[in-house]
Every structure is written in structure tokens, then in C-alpha cells.
Design a protein around this motif. Structure first.
Motif, short mmCIF file in Angstrom:
data_model
loop_
_atom_site.label_atom_id
_atom_site.label_comp_id
_atom_site.label_asym_id
_atom_site.label_seq_id
_atom_site.Cartn_x
_atom_site.Cartn_y
_atom_site.Cartn_z
N ASN A 497 5.20 -2.53 -7.21
CA ASN A 497 6.44 -1.78 -7.39
C ASN A 497 6.55 -0.63 -6.39
OD1 ASN A 497 8.90 -1.54 -8.83
ND2 ASN A 497 8.10 0.24 -9.90
N CYS A 498 6.22 -0.91 -5.14
CA CYS A 498 6.30 0.10 -4.10
C CYS A 498 7.29 -0.30 -3.01
CB CYS A 498 4.92 0.32 -3.47
SG CYS A 498 3.77 1.27 -4.51
N ILE A 499 7.80 0.69 -2.30
CA ILE A 499 8.66 0.50 -1.14
C ILE A 499 7.85 0.92 0.09
CG2 ILE A 499 10.80 1.19 0.00
CD1 ILE A 499 11.91 1.85 -2.80
N ILE A 500 7.70 0.01 1.05
CA ILE A 500 6.89 0.29 2.23
C ILE A 500 7.79 0.15 3.45
CG2 ILE A 500 4.79 -0.33 3.49
CD1 ILE A 500 3.83 -1.70 0.87
N LEU A 501 8.03 1.27 4.15
CA LEU A 501 9.05 1.33 5.19
C LEU A 501 8.45 1.70 6.55
CD1 LEU A 501 11.75 3.39 3.23
CD2 LEU A 501 11.57 0.91 3.41
N GLY A 502 8.91 1.02 7.57
CA GLY A 502 8.50 1.33 8.93
C GLY A 502 9.27 0.49 9.91
N ASN A 503 8.75 0.37 11.10
CA ASN A 503 9.35 -0.47 12.13
C ASN A 503 8.29 -1.44 12.64
OD1 ASN A 503 12.32 0.45 13.05
ND2 ASN A 503 11.22 2.20 12.23
N GLN A 504 7.74 -1.23 13.82
CA GLN A 504 6.68 -2.09 14.31
C GLN A 504 5.37 -1.73 13.62
OE1 GLN A 504 6.33 -2.25 18.57
NE2 GLN A 504 4.50 -3.52 18.54
N ILE A 523 9.12 -4.52 1.50
CA ILE A 523 8.40 -4.22 2.73
C ILE A 523 9.36 -4.45 3.90
CG2 ILE A 523 6.37 -4.74 4.13
CD1 ILE A 523 5.15 -5.99 1.54
N GLU A 524 9.51 -3.43 4.76
CA GLU A 524 10.53 -3.46 5.80
C GLU A 524 9.92 -3.14 7.15
OE1 GLU A 524 14.57 -1.55 5.16
OE2 GLU A 524 13.65 -0.11 6.54
N GLY A 525 10.40 -3.83 8.22
CA GLY A 525 9.91 -3.51 9.55
C GLY A 525 10.59 -4.33 10.62
N THR A 526 10.05 -4.22 11.84
CA THR A 526 10.62 -4.92 12.98
C THR A 526 9.65 -5.97 13.51
OG1 THR A 526 9.86 -3.16 14.48
CG2 THR A 526 12.10 -2.98 13.62
N THR A 527 8.69 -5.55 14.35
CA THR A 527 7.79 -6.49 15.02
C THR A 527 6.41 -6.48 14.37
OG1 THR A 527 8.96 -6.17 17.11
CG2 THR A 527 6.73 -7.08 17.23
N ASP A 528 5.91 -7.69 14.02
CA ASP A 528 4.55 -7.83 13.47
C ASP A 528 4.34 -6.83 12.33
OD1 ASP A 528 4.21 -9.60 15.59
OD2 ASP A 528 3.27 -8.10 16.86
N PHE A 529 5.34 -6.68 11.47
CA PHE A 529 5.26 -5.56 10.52
C PHE A 529 4.35 -5.82 9.33
CE2 PHE A 529 9.23 -7.73 9.36
CZ PHE A 529 9.25 -7.73 7.97
N ILE A 530 3.77 -7.03 9.24
CA ILE A 530 2.67 -7.28 8.32
C ILE A 530 1.57 -7.92 9.16
CG2 ILE A 530 1.91 -8.45 6.23
CD1 ILE A 530 4.83 -8.44 5.28
N PHE A 531 0.49 -7.20 9.42
CA PHE A 531 -0.50 -7.72 10.36
C PHE A 531 -1.92 -7.36 9.92
CE2 PHE A 531 -0.12 -3.37 11.65
CZ PHE A 531 -1.16 -3.03 12.51
N GLY A 532 -2.89 -8.14 10.42
CA GLY A 532 -4.28 -7.85 10.13
C GLY A 532 -5.06 -9.07 9.67
N GLY A 533 -6.33 -8.86 9.34
CA GLY A 533 -7.24 -9.96 9.05
C GLY A 533 -7.64 -10.12 7.61
N ALA A 534 -7.08 -9.34 6.69
CA ALA A 534 -7.46 -9.44 5.28
C ALA A 534 -6.87 -10.70 4.64
CB ALA A 534 -6.98 -8.21 4.51
N THR A 535 -7.42 -11.07 3.49
CA THR A 535 -6.78 -12.05 2.62
C THR A 535 -5.84 -11.26 1.70
OG1 THR A 535 -8.59 -13.64 2.65
CG2 THR A 535 -7.13 -13.69 0.75
N ALA A 536 -4.56 -11.57 1.76
CA ALA A 536 -3.59 -10.81 0.99
C ALA A 536 -2.58 -11.75 0.35
CB ALA A 536 -2.86 -9.80 1.88
N LEU A 537 -2.32 -11.52 -0.92
CA LEU A 537 -1.33 -12.29 -1.67
C LEU A 537 -0.13 -11.40 -1.95
CD1 LEU A 537 -0.35 -14.74 -3.32
CD2 LEU A 537 -1.66 -13.85 -5.25
N PHE A 538 1.06 -11.88 -1.60
CA PHE A 538 2.31 -11.18 -1.87
C PHE A 538 3.10 -11.99 -2.90
CE2 PHE A 538 0.90 -10.20 2.36
CZ PHE A 538 1.21 -8.87 2.58
N GLU A 539 3.40 -11.39 -4.04
CA GLU A 539 4.17 -12.09 -5.08
C GLU A 539 5.43 -11.31 -5.41
OE1 GLU A 539 1.60 -14.95 -7.89
OE2 GLU A 539 1.52 -12.85 -8.47
N ASN A 540 6.55 -12.03 -5.49
CA ASN A 540 7.83 -11.45 -5.91
C ASN A 540 8.21 -10.23 -5.06
OD1 ASN A 540 7.86 -13.31 -8.10
ND2 ASN A 540 6.55 -11.93 -9.25
#
Length: 670
Positions: A497-504, A523-540
Motif C-alpha cells: 500500500n505504498c506509492i513509489i515515485l520517480g523517473n529513471q 510504482i511510477e517512472g520512465t527508463t528501467d524504473f524497476i531494476f536489479g538482481g533480487a527475486t521480487a514478487l509484485f501483486e495487485n
């Protein structure tokens, strides 16, 4: 991996055909709740709406357990027309009537057919007429002889009704149909009477308020019997939704606060942490056996039926004889009924925030909640700290119990770091829209060399077992290159229940063997705005692109089974963002999968890009299953991506992705 590619290619033709079906949901409630808004304007939806109108009786209610999407033969339509003037089987049990009203509201939002509006209002009038003078509702109306006349909390029937009336009385935008002021006032009166009934039916055990029964006598208000195996008892299941409803009431009365506090204590007292249910399924996915396994420190569950005198769980077969354990009843009832639930975990999860918001002490017993384990941050001086980082500095290191930092509404302009020794930390905002952590670092501003990106985060989480909820986390530097809003390198991290704001580079997820969970986030952004090597699950989650670019840039290690997994998410974009890729590989073994997601038209037909890395086409794993929307064009995807089979998609369960480190830490209701 080669074998998986072959399997995917073998089924791609059949799956591509299936993916074009307008509606993939088999159950009527799923059709109502899971389809996107635009679907309700389709010819398929209009055809189903004709069925729903036929099933509605003139009194306004509907029968239960009807798959209303199924095509009707002429003789069936004739029969339904003949019984419309009757009140045969009109009910609110199993979601009936309230769910059909929701369907009609969604239809009317897309197609201004006055029949849909009239149907909704008839349903609302039915709910108002069915209410007892004492505020409760029977299971069937008009009254049906037997236990059906009892005030019915079973399967959340009365809570469903009250949630409808709450939306109507508060004149929210939840329903597209707006009743008259007179009806709104009637809904408010009925809602208040319903809450009064709930307060009057809360059971007192040795003079202490506890919880509720699934049924209460409509005259005496005492716990009542339903079917042979549903004896008078305190309900671990139905009581949960009742309390959540009470917690949703704005400016609650002293009586409501007392009811919630006592119910919370009862839930804590009756939770079971040494048992876990194991189910055995046949090839068709049907439960053929249930067993309760003894475990240590299991995720809390509650019995559905507990003795009125001492809260001891009991179980019944159709003979109505109480048994002490589930294995003592026959397989038909053992496997065909829900005897345990985890629904009260949602109450316990939300209680602290609710308590603080309503001026209630989080614990009446100081030993239960030491001062060091509950810190408050407030810019107006009403808390112990005015800065979030100062509260983190004051929190104990490597604590045995959870440490909550409650952050009141405000704009907190600060860089926040949760060091690796601040484990078991919770950042709990007062509200996600108004509790805002922001800073404006970016690559050029930091200017620390080629790795400057990693120093730009507004919130940096290095600790394990971290939780954040009800917050906005923002990098406010604007579209000025790499600038992280949230950086997570710890494992067993939950963001909800969080809002995560940025660009690149808005969201950076990494850490050795790290497992991270995002639920109900924007979750909001422009280029590669979700990145990295973790295992991550995004639901709803809502994943929003600001401009044409790339959503993900995974750098999944070769040995990791999963990378980024998006389930039941919506991918949206600004109008100017018309060409967006699902992802590109930061490293060649990138893994990213989208399952049951709604993809907007901004998603490019090819879906994925190799970032000028031919080796990524051989080693990366980019896949989809059962997505919807204009952006889902499986036949046009790059040939080195995959469309999963159902069997393959089933492997992407929350248990498989997150559970192996510490069982049950991930629970969506923890």
C-alpha cells in the motif's frame, strides 16, 4: 531451460488462441471482480447482463450460486420470466444480490442502459426492505422457514450488505449509479442500525466481550444453530470481516472502539501457531484430503468454530456430534468445508494504525508493547521525533520483536537509511497519500563517479525483515537522469500500500539471495524504473510509465530460479508514452514474468528488447501468461520470449517464489 523453451513452443499456438478469448474467468464472482472496466462495454458483457436481468426477481433480489455467464436455452429463459414475479430463493447468501448489483454498476459505467440502473436500484431497495427492525438481516428475504431467519453473518453475508450501504450513504464513487438523496438517507439509517446490531450481538464470555457467531437468533440475539454441523459457536472466520467493517467507520463511537479492542484481544488469545493445513489434490485440482500438521512458529490460523465457554475449537460431521480434531470427522465434511481461516491476520495487521488514528493505546499492557518498540514521528511535535532518520537511530539493533515507527502525515524531506542492524523494522505511515518521504538526489548531483546512481536513493533499506506500508516514497529530482526513490538490498522485505515515485531508476532491488514482496503499490517512472538482481514478487500493483522507454531492467543472477514476477498487476501510462517495452536485460540472465496482468496499449507489440546483447536472447527468460488488454499481443512478441502453459504458470506461486527462506513470512495478510 532448453526443455522449457520446447514445451513453450509446442503450446504457443493453442495458448495464443486462448489468449484472444475475451473472458477467461469461469466463476461468476471472478467475472465481476477481475475483469477490467472496459470489458463491461463489450458485446460479451452485454449478453451476460441480459441473463442477470432475467435472474433478478421483481422484488429486487437474486438467487445464489448461479453461473450467470452460462448461455441460457429458450426454455430456461421462459422459465425465468415465469418466476420473476415470485420471490423464489432471493437471498444475500454466498454474495448473491450484492455481487449482481456490483455487476450492474460496472455495466452502467460503460453502457448507459437505464435497465442496468433500474436493476441496481431495485437491488438496493431489496436490501433496505429485508432489514429487521433490530438492524440485522436474514439469510433469505422474504423469510424462509428454518435457520434462514437468523441474523446471518455466515460467509460475510451481512457485512457485504453493510459495505454496499456504506458506499451509498457516504456517496462515494464506488458505484456508478447515484440514488436519490432520500435513498441515500435511508441507506445511512440502515447502515447505522446494522452497526448497532453488530455491537449488540458481540458475545460476552464471562462478562468480557469477544467475537461473533455465524448466526444469531433474530429475537434474542444469542448465538444460534444453522446446519447440523454448524452449531452455536464463536467464529474465527466471520468475526474478522465484522471487525474490519467496524474499523472502517469514520469517527467511531466509544462503543465501536470498545468492540474492536476486545475483538482484537480475543483474536490474539485464540490464534493457533502450532498447526498447518496440508491439502491433497487429485488431477482435477479437487481436495481429496486435509490433514493438520504440527509445526513450530507457524503462520497464525483460527478455528472457524470455537466453544462459547472456553474458545476450544471443535468440528462436526452431519450428525451434529462435536469432535476435538479434524481427523475425527468423515472425509466428506472434512474436505468439503473450511474449518480453519487466516482472515483475522488482517485485523491484527491493521490494528496498530487504526488504534493510533483513533486515539487508542496500542496496548493496554505496557509489557506487551515496550516504548522502545513503538516510536512515533510527527512534524508538529506530537511524536517523539520530528525526523524519520532520528527514530531509526533510536530503534534497537537486531531486536527479537518487531519495532514499529509510526509516521504521521507530513512532507519529510530527508534521505532515510535503514542499516543492516535495524532488522524487524516497520515503517508505518498514517496514510499513503499524505505521509511523504522525498529527496532530490540524482546521478549528476551526487557526482561520485560511475556508480553514483546507487547513492541517490531517498529511502535505502539494507536490513532484513523490513516492512513499509501507507507511505509515499519519492525521488523529486525530476527527469534528470538516474535517481532512485527506493533502494532495497535486504531480504524478506515487504512493501504494501505504498506509492513509489520517480523517473529513471525509480526502484532498485538487489541483495544476495534477496526475496522481496510488493503488494497493492503504485510504482511510477520512465527508463528501467524497476531494476536489479533480487527475486521480487509484485501483486495487485499499478505500474505506470511516464514516457516511452523500458519498465524493467533485471540483472538476475544465473543461479536464481526467479527474477521479477508481476501477478494481477495493471500496466498504465501517460498519454504521451506510446512505445514502452516490458523490459530489457541489464545482465544477460535477466528473468521477468508477467502473469494475469492488464497491459495497456502503450506496451510495444514485440514486448522485450535485448539491449544490444545477443547473448541475452539465449540466456534471459522473459515470459507471460494469461495477460489481457490492448498491450497483450503474444503472436507479435520477440521469438526469444515465452508464453507459459498453465502448468508452467502455476509454478509462479507465492509459496514457490518466496517461502523457502522462512515459511509464512510473506503472507499477504501478515
Amino acid at each position: 531451460m532448453i526443455r522449457l523453451k520446447k514445451i513453450a513452443l509446442l503450446f504457443i499456438v493453442g495458448f495464443s488462441f486462448a489468449a484472444h478469448a475475451q473472458n477467461t474467468y469461469k466463476n461468476w464472482p471472478d467475472i465481476i471482480r477481475k475483469n477490467n472496466a472496459s470489458w463491461f462495454g463489450t458485446e460479451e458483457a452485454k449478453k451476460i447482463a441480459e441473463n442477470v436481468l432475467l435472474y433478478q426477481r421483481d422484488i429486487g433480489g437474486w438467487p445464489k450460486n448461479i453461473q450467470m455467464q452460462n448461455e441460457l436455452a429458450p426454455v430456461q429463459k421462459k422459465e425465468l420470466l415465469e418466476i420473476k414475479k415470485t420471490t423464489k430463493e432471493t437471498t444475500t447468501d454466498n454474495g448473491a444480490t450484492t455481487q449482481e448489483m456490483l455487476f450492474m454498476s460496472k455495466m452502467y459505467a460503460q453502457v448507459k442502459d437505464d435497465r442496468y440502473k433500474e436493476s441496481f436500484l431495485k437491488g438496493l431497495n431489496y436490501l433496505l426492505k429485508a432489514q429487521y427492525a433490530n438492524g440485522g438481516w436474514p439469510q433469505f428475504y422474504p423469510l424462509k422457514k428454518g435457520y434462514y431467519t437468523h441474523i446471518t453473518y455466515n460467509d460475510d453475508s451481512m457485512v457485504h450488505i453493510l459495505n454496499v450501504l456504506k458506499e451509498i450513504s457516504e456517496e462515494t464513487d464506488f458505484y456508478s449509479i447515484k440514488p436519490s438523496k432520500e435513498i441515500v438517507q435511508k441507506a445511512k439509517t440502515a447502515f447505522d442500525k446494522g452497526i448497532y446490531c453488530i455491537l449488540k450481538t458481540q458475545y460476552k464470555q464471562n462478562g468480557v466481550l469477544t467475537a461473533w457467531c455465524a448466526q444469531h437468533d433474530e429475537v434474542t440475539l444469542l448465538p444460534a444453530k444453522a446446519r447440523a454441523y454448524e452449531l452455536p459457536s464463536l467464529s474465527g472466520k466471520e468475526s474478522a470481516k465484522i471487525v474490519l467493517l467496524l474499523m472502517s467507520v469514520k469517527n467511531p463511537s466509544a462503543e465501536i472502539i470498545t468492540a474492536v479492542k476486545n475483538a482484537k484481544v480475543w483474536f490474539e488469545k485464540t490464534k493457533i501457531t502450532n498447526l498447518e493445513e496440508k491439502r491433497v489434490l487429485n488431477d482435477a485440482g479437487k481436495v481429496i484430503d486435509k490433514k493438520m500438521i504440527v509445526v513450530q512458529n507457524g503462520s497464525p490460523i483460527w478455528a472457524r468454530f470455537m466453544e462459547l465457554e472456553n474458545n476450544e475449537p471443535f468440528f462436526c460431521d452431519r450428525d451434529g456430534i462435536k469432535k476435538k480434531s479434524l481427523d475425527q470427522i468423515g472425509s466428506e465434511r472434512r474436505n468439503g468445508y473450511a474449518w480453519y481461516t487466516d482472515e483475522p491476520k488482517e485485523v491484527l495487521k491493521k490494528y496498530d494504525s487504526w488504534a493510533v488514528n483513533n486515539g487508542v493505546k496500542v496496548s493496554e499492557n505496557p509489557s506487551d508493547k515496550k516504548k522502545a518498540n513503538f516510536l512515533t514521528v510527527a512534524q508538529d511535535g506530537s511524536g517523539g521525533y520530528s525526523k524519520i532518520q532520528d527514530a531509526i537511530y533510536a530503534a534497537p539493533s537486531f531486536p527479537y520483536d518487531k519495532v514499529t515507527i509510526y509516521i504521521k502525515n507530513g512532507l519529510y524531506k530527508e534521505k532515510v537509511r535503514v542499516p543492516e542492524w535495524n532488522t524487524n523494522l516497520i515503517l508505518l505511515g498514517e496514510s499513503k497519500e499524505n505521509t511523504i518521504i522525498t529527496y532530490d538526489d540524482n546521478f549528476s548531483k551526487v557526482n561520485l563517479g560511475r556508480n553514483s546512481t546507487f547513492y541517490t536513493s531517498t529511502l535505502c533499506v539494507e536490513a532484513d525483515d523490513f516492512t513499509a506500508s501507507n507511505l509515499t516514497i519519492k525521488n523529486g529530482s525530476g527527469d534528470n537522469g538516474q535517481a532512485i526513490a527506493l533502494s532495497v538490498t535486504g531480504t524478506r522485505v515487504r512493501i504494501s500500500n505504498c506509492i513509489i515515485l520517480g523517473n529513471q531508476d525509480t526502484l532498485y532491488l538487489s541483495g544476495k539471495n534477496a526475496k522481496q514482496y510488493f503488494k497493492d503499490c503504485y510504482i511510477e517512472g520512465t527508463t528501467d524504473f524497476i531494476f536489479g538482481g533480487a527475486t521480487a514478487l509484485f501483486e495487485n500493483c499499478i505500474i505506470h510509465s511516464i514516457k516511452s522507454s523500458y519498465i524493467t531492467a533485471a540483472s538476475t543472477p544465473q543461479e536464481s530460479e526467479y527474477g521479477f514476477v508481476f501477478k494481477n498487476c495493471r500496466l498504465t501510462a501517460e498519454p504521451s508514452a506510446t512505445d514502452v517495452y516490458l523490459g530489457r536485460p541489464w545482465r544477460i540472465y535477466a528473468k521477468t514474468v508477467f502473469i494475469n496482468c492488464e497491459l495497456g496499449r502503450h506496451i510495444k507489440p514485440q514486448g522485450w528488447e535485448n539491449w544490444s546483447k545477443p547473448d541475452a536472447e539465449k540466456n534471459a527468460f522473459y515470459a507471460e501468461y494469461n495477460n489481457t488488454g490492448e498491450g497483450f499481443q503474444p503472436q507479435k512478441r520477440v521469438i526469444w520470449s515465452y508464453q507459459l502453459t498453465k502448468t508452467q504458470a502455476d509454478q509462479y506461486s507465492i509459496e514457490n517464489i518466496l517461502k523457502e527462506i522462512i515459511p509464512n513470512w510473506y503472507s499477504s495478510k501478515q
